[in-house]
Design a protein around this motif. Structure first.
Motif, PDB file in Angstrom:
ATOM      1  N   PHE A 178       0.819  -1.212   0.000  1.00 20.84           N
ATOM      2  CA  PHE A 178       0.000   0.000   0.000  1.00 20.84           C
ATOM      3  C   PHE A 178       0.852   1.260   0.000  1.00 20.84           C
ATOM      4  O   PHE A 178       0.451   2.283  -0.538  1.00 20.84           O
TER       5      PHE A 178
ATOM      6  N   GLU B 244       7.358  12.561  -2.734  1.00 20.51           N
ATOM      7  CA  GLU B 244       8.377  11.513  -2.851  1.00 20.51           C
ATOM      8  C   GLU B 244       9.394  11.612  -1.723  1.00 20.51           C
ATOM      9  O   GLU B 244       9.827  10.591  -1.185  1.00 20.51           O
TER      10      GLU B 244
ATOM     11  N   ARG C  25       2.432   9.920  -7.627  1.00 19.48           N
ATOM     12  CA  ARG C  25       3.270  10.230  -8.778  1.00 19.48           C
ATOM     13  C   ARG C  25       2.440  10.621 -10.003  1.00 19.48           C
ATOM     14  O   ARG C  25       2.753  11.572 -10.707  1.00 19.48           O
TER      15      ARG C  25
ATOM     16  N   ILE D  73       7.853  10.095   1.265  1.00 18.82           N
ATOM     17  CA  ILE D  73       7.731   8.633   1.191  1.00 18.82           C
ATOM     18  C   ILE D  73       9.098   7.975   1.300  1.00 18.82           C
ATOM     19  O   ILE D  73       9.257   6.959   1.981  1.00 18.82           O
TER      20      ILE D  73
ATOM     21  N   ALA E 207       2.320   5.646  -3.217  1.00 18.26           N
ATOM     22  CA  ALA E 207       3.411   6.421  -3.809  1.00 18.26           C
ATOM     23  C   ALA E 207       3.175   6.625  -5.299  1.00 18.26           C
ATOM     24  O   ALA E 207       3.343   7.729  -5.822  1.00 18.26           O
ATOM     25  N   ASP E 208       2.757   5.572  -5.979  1.00 13.75           N
ATOM     26  CA  ASP E 208       2.587   5.674  -7.424  1.00 13.75           C
ATOM     27  C   ASP E 208       1.310   6.412  -7.802  1.00 13.75           C
ATOM     28  O   ASP E 208       1.237   7.017  -8.857  1.00 13.75           O
ATOM     29  N   SER E 209       0.320   6.349  -6.901  1.00 13.13           N
ATOM     30  CA  SER E 209      -0.880   7.163  -7.116  1.00 13.13           C
ATOM     31  C   SER E 209      -0.512   8.637  -7.062  1.00 13.13           C
ATOM     32  O   SER E 209      -0.938   9.437  -7.889  1.00 13.13           O
TER      33      SER E 209
ATOM     34  N   LEU F  47       3.614   1.513  -1.734  1.00 14.39           N
ATOM     35  CA  LEU F  47       3.950   1.677  -3.147  1.00 14.39           C
ATOM     36  C   LEU F  47       2.741   2.125  -3.950  1.00 14.39           C
ATOM     37  O   LEU F  47       2.825   2.989  -4.815  1.00 14.39           O
ATOM     38  N   PHE F  48       1.605   1.511  -3.653  1.00 15.17           N
ATOM     39  CA  PHE F  48       0.342   1.853  -4.312  1.00 15.17           C
ATOM     40  C   PHE F  48       0.084   3.349  -4.159  1.00 15.17           C
ATOM     41  O   PHE F  48      -0.183   4.067  -5.123  1.00 15.17           O
TER      42      PHE F  48
END
Lengths: 160, 160
Positions: B114, B135, B123, B138, B119-121, B116-117
């Motif tokens: 979650f 970033e 991004r 995180i 973090a990429d959301s 990563l989920f």
């Protein structure tokens, strides 16, 4: 509309019956979570209590989300004796339930978030040789040019 | 039970009214997705049609999942004029709807998936300076020892 390859989200909404003790509910949730360790196609499990303030929860209080590689994986899970046993226990304690399976589709240019989500779900629940095979497959899918994961690490290790 | 820091999943189940054309539904879904570009606290959006075979969808046909940083972020979204306009349009086209917000909790030892989920959301939906700030935050949260992202890249770049 781009579709994430091979990810199926299995979403369960529930309202537990009035009068069921909180520690009984916790026990049921632990049994639910434990299916990840028993049923191979189930790749991850998360749950939560509703905290919305829009008054549109229609009485549902809990949500459970798990991930699978395919609809066939979900079918294998549904038919698995450990799931059948759990479902009988679960359904006897809930007043109402909804089950939805879906393949997440983003309208964004890429769906890397779900690739990573899926990759890490695989990682946490696989046997060593399954993990290696899965990672090889996902790394191939990323390809040399699709460097989101690399890019992310660069950001973390460089000074930014 | 470990809770993912700062992630709130906003889950909407809907059944569109009979007789609404498929292209009208697609238009509404595009409007829903576009809120990511307008309402800052909304970090990602995914949707799908129900493909379950358990006959427990209770008539619901569509699901929409978006992510937020906090329940305050969801409240800001709910009150935002662009959401109010969209919600009026949406609700006039659905026969029934359920909205659940929850903070995903895993029973696994870590909840990196979650992270990563999330973090990429971040991004994919942030302005450049918001992305850099997010970033940094995180990466700090990952810390030097929590090397799942690094580990992942190592697997992709080494021969495995």
């Amino acid at each position: 509309m781009e579709e994430a390859k091979g990810v199926v989200m299995h979403v369960v909404l529930a309202k537990f019956k009035d009068g069921i003790a909180e520690n009984k509910i916790e026990e049921i949730i632990k049994d639910f979570a434990n299916l990840v360790n028993i049923i191979e196609p189930m790749k991850s499990f998360n749950w939560g209590k509703d905290v919305s303030s829009e008054n549109l929860n229609q009485g549902f209080t809990h949500i459970f989300e798990s991930t699978f590689e395919s609809t066939e994986g979900v079918a294998e899970y549904v038919a698995h004796p450990a799931h059948v046993d759990f479902a009988n226990l679960f359904l006897s304690h809930v007043e109402k339930v909804i089950v939805i399976d879906y393949k997440p589709t983003a309208l964004n240019p890429t769906n890397n978030v779900f690739n990573l989500f899926y990759a890490d779900s695989l990682r946490s629940s696989m046997l060593e040789h399954q993990r290696r095979d899965g990672e090889r497959e996902i790394c191939n899918a990323f390809g040399a040019s699709d460097s989101l994961a690399l890019d992310w690490t660069t950001h973390c290790t460089s000074g930014m």
